[in-house]
Design an enzyme around this catalytic site. Structure first.
Site, PDB file in Angstrom:
ATOM      1  N   SER A 126      49.091  -8.863  -5.714  1.00  0.00           N
ATOM      2  CA  SER A 126      48.701  -8.758  -4.316  1.00  0.00           C
ATOM      3  C   SER A 126      49.314  -7.520  -3.695  1.00  0.00           C
ATOM      4  CB  SER A 126      49.148 -10.004  -3.538  1.00  0.00           C
ATOM      5  OG  SER A 126      48.545 -11.169  -4.038  1.00  0.00           O
ATOM      6  N   SER A 164      43.770 -10.873  -6.106  1.00  0.00           N
ATOM      7  CA  SER A 164      44.737 -10.101  -5.334  1.00  0.00           C
ATOM      8  C   SER A 164      44.633 -10.509  -3.866  1.00  0.00           C
ATOM      9  CB  SER A 164      44.458  -8.600  -5.480  1.00  0.00           C
ATOM     10  OG  SER A 164      45.366  -7.839  -4.725  1.00  0.00           O
ATOM     11  N   ASP A 180      45.323  -9.469  -0.345  1.00  0.00           N
ATOM     12  CA  ASP A 180      45.619  -8.209   0.336  1.00  0.00           C
ATOM     13  C   ASP A 180      45.590  -8.420   1.850  1.00  0.00           C
ATOM     14  OD1 ASP A 180      45.695  -7.041  -2.185  1.00  0.00           O
ATOM     15  OD2 ASP A 180      43.563  -6.547  -2.137  1.00  0.00           O
TER      16      ASP A 180
END
Length: 355
Positions: free
Chosen positions: A243, A281, A283
């Site tokens: 991340s 991920s 974000d």
């Protein structure tokens, strides 16, 4: 130990806007940052015992009781594969009334418990005749190097990180929440940068950014427009989806909606480094203004372009700084994340640019 230097200190061009004195988030007046780094043991993984490669990073946008003197805030989620606490409140209300803590994915609740204890100690009215605070804890997965199941970060570590929070220059690389993080299959961690934005009246405001960089494949890594990752000889091992957490702070008079507009622009800075915000991920960008929360004196929406530029530049440079400052680290089961080879990177960039 390899001598680590930021790309700016090596004379590389990283954007148009000038930086603050430290070129990190603490250039914003009043911002404090504290870290607790947990590094223990070597060898095979024994869940609950280690090896331990993790930590906590605390960010205080102002050196005041934030519960009583909140800041305006905006948040943008680019990829929702994350386990952060506090996102809905900031989205709904547009302000921040607690410090910001960063840690590993499975330690979010322990860190939140530490923040709650910290706030209750500061504010005896909470839970009696006052509203409860919104806890903000954000995370990345450091399980490639760390015994993440052991949940070695405890509430006391969150409190200690808050107590250690000081003015800059801040530590970067393998520190705090960044101890066990990977970026482009190399060693990642904490990175930071700042920019000065001047308004039409000659007043200077600061935009500061801090990145917890833990994402990406080596082949995607870009530096200054050069596909460096396709040429590096650094040894890379397995990929664990990671991340990217970005925390920005400014002293400019911006509304909650303008802060969210700024937060949206970090995706452009992410792409400068090669990020494609892969599945898995999480974000996030949290953007905070330390300007008086009571004031209605906002900048015009038509005056934001240089702030957008600052967001793009500080995002990219924070990620690059995390890579340039991180040290090679061996973690559980002999897993290794090697540091970005700086000299080789410079050679590739100069060769590509014809230098």
């Amino acid at each position: 130990m390899q001598n680590r230097r930021t790309p700016r200190s090596l004379g590389l061009w990283l954007g148009q806007l000038p930086t603050g004195p430290f070129n990190d988030i603490s250039d914003v007046p009043g911002v404090l940052v504290g870290n607790v780094s947990l590094i223990q043991g070597n060898g095979p993984l024994v869940p609950g015992r280690g090896p331990v490669r993790t930590g906590v990073t605390a960010i205080l946008p102002r050196p005041v009781n934030l519960y009583r003197q909140p800041c305006r805030a905006g948040i943008e989620v680019f990829n929702g594969y994350g386990k952060s606490i506090g996102v809905p409140f900031v989205q709904e209300m547009g302000f921040l009334n607690c410090p910001i803590l960063l840690t590993n994915t499975l330690s979010v609740n322990d860190v939140a418990n530490g923040v709650i204890t910290y706030l209750l100690q500061q504010n005896p009215e909470i839970g009696n005749d006052a509203r409860t605070p919104n806890i903000v804890v954000m995370e990345c997965d450091d399980s490639y190097l760390n015994d993440i199941r052991g949940r070695h970060v405890k509430p006391r570590d969150a409190i200690l990180a808050l107590q250690r929070a000081t003015k800059g220059p801040i530590e970067q690389g393998n520190v705090g929440a960044g101890v066990g993080m990977s970026c482009f299959q190399m060693k990642g961690g904490i990175g930071s940068a700042s920019r000065i934005v001047q308004d039409q009246n000659g007043r200077n405001y600061i935009v500061g950014m801090l990145a917890l960089a833990n994402f990406g494949l080596l082949r995607d890594f870009l530096f200054s427009g050069v596909p460096v990752g396709q040429f590096l000889s650094v040894l890379v091992e397995g990929y664990v989806p990671g991340s990217l957490i970005l925390v920005g702070v400014t002293d400019a008079p911006l509304s909650r909606w303008q802060l969210r507009q700024l937060a949206k622009r970090v995706s452009l800075g992410m792409s400068r480094t090669g990020s494609i915000s892969m599945t898995g991920s999480g974000d996030f960008c949290l953007m905070v203004s330390t300007y008086s929360c009571e004031s209605k004196d906002y900048l015009s929406d038509w005056k934001l372009d240089q702030y957008f530029r600052a967001m793009v530049e500080t995002t990219a440079e924070s990620i690059w700084n995390a890579l340039f400052m991180a040290q090679t680290m061996e973690g559980r089961d002999g897993n290794i994340r090697y540091a970005l080879p700086i000299e080789e990177t410079l050679q590739i960039v100069r060769r590509w640019q014809g230098g």
